[in-house]
Each structure stands twice: as structure tokens, then as C-alpha cells.
Scaffold this motif. Sequence first.
Motif, PDB file in Angstrom:
ATOM      1  N   MET A   1       4.492  14.808 -12.387  1.00  0.00           N
ATOM      2  CA  MET A   1       5.200  14.701 -11.132  1.00  0.00           C
ATOM      3  C   MET A   1       6.680  14.939 -11.379  1.00  0.00           C
ATOM      4  N   THR A   2       7.310  15.624 -10.461  1.00  0.00           N
ATOM      5  CA  THR A   2       8.749  15.861 -10.572  1.00  0.00           C
ATOM      6  C   THR A   2       9.503  14.620 -10.105  1.00  0.00           C
ATOM      7  N   ALA A   3      10.769  14.763  -9.952  1.00  0.00           N
ATOM      8  CA  ALA A   3      11.604  13.618  -9.588  1.00  0.00           C
ATOM      9  C   ALA A   3      11.500  13.297  -8.103  1.00  0.00           C
ATOM     10  N   ARG A   4      10.323  13.108  -7.595  1.00  0.00           N
ATOM     11  CA  ARG A   4      10.110  12.758  -6.192  1.00  0.00           C
ATOM     12  C   ARG A   4       9.912  11.252  -6.077  1.00  0.00           C
ATOM     13  N   THR A   5      10.948  10.510  -6.281  1.00  0.00           N
ATOM     14  CA  THR A   5      10.802   9.060  -6.293  1.00  0.00           C
ATOM     15  C   THR A   5      10.810   8.469  -4.895  1.00  0.00           C
ATOM     16  N   ARG A   6      11.385   9.153  -3.951  1.00  0.00           N
ATOM     17  CA  ARG A   6      11.466   8.633  -2.592  1.00  0.00           C
ATOM     18  C   ARG A   6      10.579   9.472  -1.684  1.00  0.00           C
ATOM     19  N   LEU A   7       9.453   8.904  -1.291  1.00  0.00           N
ATOM     20  CA  LEU A   7       8.511   9.636  -0.447  1.00  0.00           C
ATOM     21  C   LEU A   7       9.016   9.783   0.973  1.00  0.00           C
ATOM     22  N   LEU A   8       9.557   8.699   1.506  1.00  0.00           N
ATOM     23  CA  LEU A   8       9.957   8.641   2.902  1.00  0.00           C
ATOM     24  C   LEU A   8      11.232   7.814   3.031  1.00  0.00           C
ATOM     25  N   ASP A   9      11.888   7.966   4.151  1.00  0.00           N
ATOM     26  CA  ASP A   9      12.946   7.042   4.502  1.00  0.00           C
ATOM     27  C   ASP A   9      12.328   5.643   4.520  1.00  0.00           C
ATOM     28  N   PRO A  10      12.988   4.642   3.961  1.00  0.00           N
ATOM     29  CA  PRO A  10      12.387   3.298   3.889  1.00  0.00           C
ATOM     30  C   PRO A  10      11.906   2.752   5.240  1.00  0.00           C
ATOM     31  N   ALA A  11      12.654   2.988   6.296  1.00  0.00           N
ATOM     32  CA  ALA A  11      12.241   2.485   7.615  1.00  0.00           C
ATOM     33  C   ALA A  11      10.957   3.173   8.084  1.00  0.00           C
ATOM     34  N   VAL A  12      10.838   4.464   7.821  1.00  0.00           N
ATOM     35  CA  VAL A  12       9.628   5.200   8.189  1.00  0.00           C
ATOM     36  C   VAL A  12       8.442   4.694   7.364  1.00  0.00           C
ATOM     37  N   ARG A  14       8.033   1.744   6.036  1.00  0.00           N
ATOM     38  CA  ARG A  14       7.657   0.411   6.518  1.00  0.00           C
ATOM     39  C   ARG A  14       6.861   0.506   7.818  1.00  0.00           C
ATOM     40  N   ALA A  15       7.294   1.402   8.698  1.00  0.00           N
ATOM     41  CA  ALA A  15       6.586   1.569   9.976  1.00  0.00           C
ATOM     42  C   ALA A  15       5.171   2.108   9.753  1.00  0.00           C
ATOM     43  N   MET A  16       5.033   3.080   8.857  1.00  0.00           N
ATOM     44  CA  MET A  16       3.702   3.616   8.563  1.00  0.00           C
ATOM     45  C   MET A  16       2.825   2.547   7.915  1.00  0.00           C
ATOM     46  N   SER A  17       3.377   1.777   7.012  1.00  0.00           N
ATOM     47  CA  SER A  17       2.616   0.697   6.377  1.00  0.00           C
ATOM     48  C   SER A  17       2.193  -0.350   7.399  1.00  0.00           C
ATOM     49  N   ALA A  18       3.078  -0.666   8.337  1.00  0.00           N
ATOM     50  CA  ALA A  18       2.750  -1.651   9.373  1.00  0.00           C
ATOM     51  C   ALA A  18       1.620  -1.136  10.265  1.00  0.00           C
ATOM     52  N   LEU A  19       1.654   0.138  10.615  1.00  0.00           N
ATOM     53  CA  LEU A  19       0.584   0.732  11.416  1.00  0.00           C
ATOM     54  C   LEU A  19      -0.744   0.647  10.672  1.00  0.00           C
ATOM     55  N   SER A  20      -0.749   1.027   9.403  1.00  0.00           N
ATOM     56  CA  SER A  20      -1.973   0.972   8.599  1.00  0.00           C
ATOM     57  C   SER A  20      -2.530  -0.448   8.537  1.00  0.00           C
ATOM     58  N   LYS A  21      -1.664  -1.402   8.263  1.00  0.00           N
ATOM     59  CA  LYS A  21      -2.086  -2.798   8.127  1.00  0.00           C
ATOM     60  C   LYS A  21      -2.635  -3.338   9.447  1.00  0.00           C
ATOM     61  N   ALA A  22      -1.934  -3.076  10.542  1.00  0.00           N
ATOM     62  CA  ALA A  22      -2.377  -3.576  11.851  1.00  0.00           C
ATOM     63  C   ALA A  22      -3.713  -2.955  12.257  1.00  0.00           C
ATOM     64  N   ALA A  23      -3.873  -1.669  12.014  1.00  0.00           N
ATOM     65  CA  ALA A  23      -5.122  -1.002  12.388  1.00  0.00           C
ATOM     66  C   ALA A  23      -6.289  -1.534  11.567  1.00  0.00           C
ATOM     67  N   LYS A  24      -6.081  -1.707  10.259  1.00  0.00           N
ATOM     68  CA  LYS A  24      -7.150  -2.243   9.403  1.00  0.00           C
ATOM     69  C   LYS A  24      -7.511  -3.663   9.809  1.00  0.00           C
ATOM     70  N   GLN A  25      -6.515  -4.498  10.003  1.00  0.00           N
ATOM     71  CA  GLN A  25      -6.783  -5.885  10.387  1.00  0.00           C
ATOM     72  C   GLN A  25      -7.471  -5.958  11.737  1.00  0.00           C
ATOM     73  N   GLY A  26      -7.031  -5.152  12.665  1.00  0.00           N
ATOM     74  CA  GLY A  26      -7.623  -5.156  14.005  1.00  0.00           C
ATOM     75  C   GLY A  26      -9.054  -4.665  14.013  1.00  0.00           C
ATOM     76  N   LEU A  27      -9.373  -3.761  13.125  1.00  0.00           N
ATOM     77  CA  LEU A  27     -10.747  -3.269  13.033  1.00  0.00           C
ATOM     78  C   LEU A  27     -11.666  -4.391  12.561  1.00  0.00           C
ATOM     79  N   GLY A  28     -11.156  -5.251  11.693  1.00  0.00           N
ATOM     80  CA  GLY A  28     -11.892  -6.430  11.286  1.00  0.00           C
ATOM     81  C   GLY A  28     -13.046  -6.203  10.329  1.00  0.00           C
ATOM     82  N   ASP A  29     -13.131  -5.037   9.743  1.00  0.00           N
ATOM     83  CA  ASP A  29     -14.215  -4.719   8.811  1.00  0.00           C
ATOM     84  C   ASP A  29     -13.620  -3.897   7.672  1.00  0.00           C
ATOM     85  N   PRO A  30     -13.168  -4.575   6.600  1.00  0.00           N
ATOM     86  CA  PRO A  30     -12.477  -3.867   5.520  1.00  0.00           C
ATOM     87  C   PRO A  30     -13.311  -2.771   4.867  1.00  0.00           C
TER      88      PRO A  30
END
Length: 148
Positions: A1-12, A14-30
Motif C-alpha cells: 500500500m502506498t502512503a494512503r493513510t487518510r481514507l476520508l475526512d474524519p467527519a465523513v 465518523r458519519a459513515m461509521s455511524a450509519l453502518s452501526k445504526a443500520a446493523k443495530q436496527g436490523l437486529g440480526d448480526p
Amino acid sequence: MTARTRLLDPAVGRAMSALSKAAKQGLGDPALAELVVIRASQLNHCAFCLDMHLALAREHGVSEKQLDLLAAWEEAGDVFDERERAALALTEAVTVLTASFVPDAVYEQAAKHFDEAGLAHLIGLVVAINNWNRVMVGRRIPPGGHTP
């Protein structure tokens, strides 16, 4: 891998992670959530997400047989139950929007197995993993580096 240490803007990120977490939890079936994100990641050819979510699926008790046959779930007989099959069909329809809309029959089948909140979480999960797949594939992030 090259020097790609920052995938996304931190706020983006966090927002994507929050969406993933909320959708998984809401589905209720891991286990089902992992089948969904793995199938979308297969369609999107995202090795990073496949590597990560296959490990998580095993932790959530998804059988090796299901993991082995997920790419051919439609032909896998009773390896996947009706609810799983409906979720996988909707996952494919939402992930591959090349021809038109999600077919009514696919949506209606999913609606038989998920209430309105469940459908919203399922579609939210598919949207979230498609976003992550595009980030990881777009940034050419190889598998590995994730520890569940």
C-alpha cells in the motif's frame, strides 16, 4: 500500500461509521447483516471489506456452508432461509442499479419478511456497505489491517 493513510475526512468517516452501526443495530440480526455486507462486497469486488466481514460473520455464527455458497445463494437450495434470500435479493437489487429501479417483486418479497423499520435498516445497511466498498476500492486499500 502506498502512503494512503487518510481514507476520508474524519467527519465523513465518523458519519459513515455511524450509519453502518445504526443500520446493523436496527436490523437486529448480526449474522444476516454480515451476509448482506459480504454479498454487496462480493458484487463490488472489495477485498478489504470481504476480508473484514468474513471474519465478523464467523464471529456471529454464520456457517462456513453459507459463506462458501453466498456468491451462488439463488442456487443454494435450503442453505439460506426465505428471510435471508429476500434480504440477499434486495441487497443485489440496491447494489446493482444499472438497468432501472429495484424490481417490485424483489421489494415486495423483502416486505413480507421485514417490517417498515426492518426494511429501512436493511436498505440503510446496503447503502452503507456500498459506500465503504467504493471508498476502499477507490483508494485501492488491500485486505488486511482490520482486527475485529
